[in-house]
Design a protein around this motif. Structure first.
Motif, PDB file in Angstrom:
ATOM      1  N   TYR A 286      -3.693   3.504  -5.568  1.00  6.24           N
ATOM      2  CA  TYR A 286      -4.446   3.960  -4.407  1.00  6.24           C
ATOM      3  C   TYR A 286      -5.338   2.823  -3.918  1.00  6.24           C
ATOM      4  N   SER A 287      -4.784   1.812  -3.306  1.00 12.21           N
ATOM      5  CA  SER A 287      -5.650   0.724  -2.853  1.00 12.21           C
ATOM      6  C   SER A 287      -6.063   0.979  -1.412  1.00 12.21           C
ATOM      7  N   LEU A 288      -7.300   0.657  -1.101  1.00 10.13           N
ATOM      8  CA  LEU A 288      -7.823   0.930   0.233  1.00 10.13           C
ATOM      9  C   LEU A 288      -7.146   0.024   1.246  1.00 10.13           C
TER      10      LEU A 288
ATOM     11  N   ASP B 180     -14.895  -2.052   7.791  1.00 11.07           N
ATOM     12  CA  ASP B 180     -15.173  -1.746   6.384  1.00 11.07           C
ATOM     13  C   ASP B 180     -14.353  -0.570   5.881  1.00 11.07           C
ATOM     14  N   SER B 181     -13.843   0.204   6.809  1.00 15.75           N
ATOM     15  CA  SER B 181     -13.080   1.399   6.431  1.00 15.75           C
ATOM     16  C   SER B 181     -11.979   1.596   7.464  1.00 15.75           C
TER      17      SER B 181
ATOM     18  N   ASP C 251     -10.275   5.095  -1.960  1.00 24.01           N
ATOM     19  CA  ASP C 251     -10.786   4.119  -2.933  1.00 24.01           C
ATOM     20  C   ASP C 251     -10.375   4.457  -4.363  1.00 24.01           C
ATOM     21  N   THR C 252     -10.427   5.752  -4.684  1.00 20.74           N
ATOM     22  CA  THR C 252     -10.336   6.124  -6.099  1.00 20.74           C
ATOM     23  C   THR C 252      -9.167   7.037  -6.430  1.00 20.74           C
TER      24      THR C 252
ATOM     25  N   LYS D 286     -12.704   8.423   2.382  1.00 21.91           N
ATOM     26  CA  LYS D 286     -12.724   7.029   1.923  1.00 21.91           C
ATOM     27  C   LYS D 286     -12.772   6.996   0.395  1.00 21.91           C
ATOM     28  N   THR D 287     -13.503   7.926  -0.181  1.00 21.33           N
ATOM     29  CA  THR D 287     -13.530   8.002  -1.643  1.00 21.33           C
ATOM     30  C   THR D 287     -12.124   8.285  -2.171  1.00 21.33           C
TER      31      THR D 287
ATOM     32  N   ARG E 144       0.824  -1.197   0.000  1.00 20.04           N
ATOM     33  CA  ARG E 144       0.000   0.000   0.000  1.00 20.04           C
ATOM     34  C   ARG E 144       0.861   1.251   0.000  1.00 20.04           C
TER      35      ARG E 144
END
Ligand SMILES: Cc1cc2nc3c(=O)[nH]c(=O)nc-3n(C[C@H](O)[C@H](O)[C@H](O)COP(=O)(O)O)c2cc1C
Length: 397
Positions: free
Chosen positions: A28-30, A41-42, A282-283, A278-279, A20
């Motif tokens: 950009y991997s979570l 989840d986050s 994620d992105t 988080k976006t 990471r």
């Protein structure tokens, strides 16, 4: 403040676990945050903020999206076992507030293991030990930050809590610790204390990157969190302090190598920060800043949730206390803040917010635009109306 934060310099991506990395050139991997057996989840957590992070506010943040876990205010272990009304209230959780962390404070003489078991039986999925509170009420009683001054005793205390919770839950509920870097810069104990705690079964540590003597002054030293990350490669480290923008999340991870980020005061202003951040994770692009109308919807939702959980009177009191935090992100909304502060009933406060919101049903724009209205003669009429309306409400109180 973020604009002056020394951490905002562009730093090389120097401490990265696994594959990471959050530099512009890499994927950009979570990151995955797993606290003992609890998979989140986050990797973004809502911090305990005494007086603010009650069940209504925690659920508000969760509804906005991006929250991996949220914590109660710090709970006194003796008050828990006495089941005082205030503590029962602070410890409330439900199915919309999961996974729920309950934070306990106390010292070796306090019934912390018993209180931890009580917390598990009342819905806690994570037990956190407060090792960072600098305020006299806590630290003078040898709890909170004072635990940083005697790492040996603190580790033994933590072991008693871990053992009790592990036995009671068959290892289902992890115990974590939230600490500062140390009492003062001459005693930066966080790396060695974290190591000792990991060895006795603490499942994760959160590091507020300030010293106790700083209280909340100066900037959080995100680089210093990296020293804790290096000391405990076997458990997650959650970085904390001065994260108020989505980009701060990637920056604190990049600078320290932490796998989780805890957000406190930033969430009081912008409960949607978790979703935006988080976006970004994620992105690679932060989610958009909500428009002013959408922000007012969040404030209205907060008021309604407070009423649902605490009744109209307390909801009004809470909103009077909280509205200044929201105001910081909405431009010139002083009239709304004043009207809320002057409101004598829940309905009055709600009417102020609904009236402001009504101005934005057909025409919405980013909140920052509002801050220009008083200086720009070319503004749309609706903005004048909005300000007039809130002023009228104020003077009618
Ligand atoms: C008013 C206030 C109350 C707080 N209450 C707690 C608490 O109950 N337990 C705790 O561990 N930290 C508490 N903190 C510290 C925060 O959890 C967090 O570590 C600190 O504010 C730094 O993070 P931030 O810059 O994101 O706010 C409190 C902070 C503030 C400002």
């Amino acid at each position: 403040m973020p604009s002056k934060n020394a951490n905002n310099t562009s730093a090389p991506c120097k401490r990265i676990r696994g594959a990471r990395c959050f530099s512009a050139t890499l994927d950009y991997s979570l990151p995955v945050l797993r606290i003992g057996p609890v998979q989140l989840d986050s990797p973004l957590l809502l911090a305990p903020i005494a007086g603010h992070t009650d069940i209504a506010f925690r659920i508000l943040c969760r509804e906005q999206g991006g929250v991996g876990a949220a914590y109660t205010d710090l709970l006194n272990s003796r008050a828990i076992l006495k089941e005082t009304e205030r503590t029962l209230d602070l410890a409330r959780t439900n199915e919309f507030d999961q996974p729920a962390g309950m934070q306990l404070y106390g010292n070796s003489d306090d019934p912390l293991p018993e209180a931890a078991i009580w917390a598990v039986d009342h819905g806690a999925k994570i037990i956190d030990i407060n090792m960072g509170c600098p305020v006299d009420k806590v630290a003078k009683k040898s709890g909170g930050s004072l635990l940083l001054r005697d790492c040996g005793n603190t580790t033994m205390l933590a072991k008693r809590i871990v053992d009790a919770v592990t036995r009671h839950t068959n290892g289902r509920v992890p115990v974590t610790a939230k600490m500062r870097l140390g009492w003062d810069p001459e005693h930066k104990v966080a790396p060695i204390l974290a190591r000792a705690l990991a060895d006795i079964g603490i499942a994760a540590v959160t590091v507020h990157a300030r010293y106790t003597v700083q209280f909340f002054s100066g900037s959080a030293d995100w680089n210093a969190i990296g020293e804790v990350v290096e000391a405990v490669p076997d458990i997650p480290v959650i970085g904390n302090g001065d994260v108020t923008l989505p980009e701060h999340v990637t920056k604190i991870m990049q600078m320290s190598g932490c796998t989780g980020v805890m957000i406190g005061r930033g969430a009081l202003r912008t409960p949607w920060l978790f979703r935006q951040a988080k976006t970004l994770l994620d992105t690679g692009t932060a989610g958009p800043e909500p428009l002013l109308g959408a922000k007012l919807d969040v404030v209205l939702r907060h008021l309604d949730l407070s009423k649902e959980y605490d009744g109209e009177e307390r909801a009004l009191t809470r909103m009077r206390q909280h509205i200044s935090w929201y105001g910081k992100t909405m431009g010139h909304v002083k009239p709304i803040k004043e009207s809320i502060r002057l409101a004598t009933t829940f309905d009055d406060a709600k009417a102020v917010l609904l009236a402001a919101r009504a101005e934005f049903t057909d025409f919405d724009f980013p909140a920052v635009a509002l801050s220009r209205t008083r200086h720009d003669p070319h503004i749309p009429t609706v903005q004048h109306d909005f300000l007039d309306l809130t002023c009228r409400n104020q003077s009618s109180e």
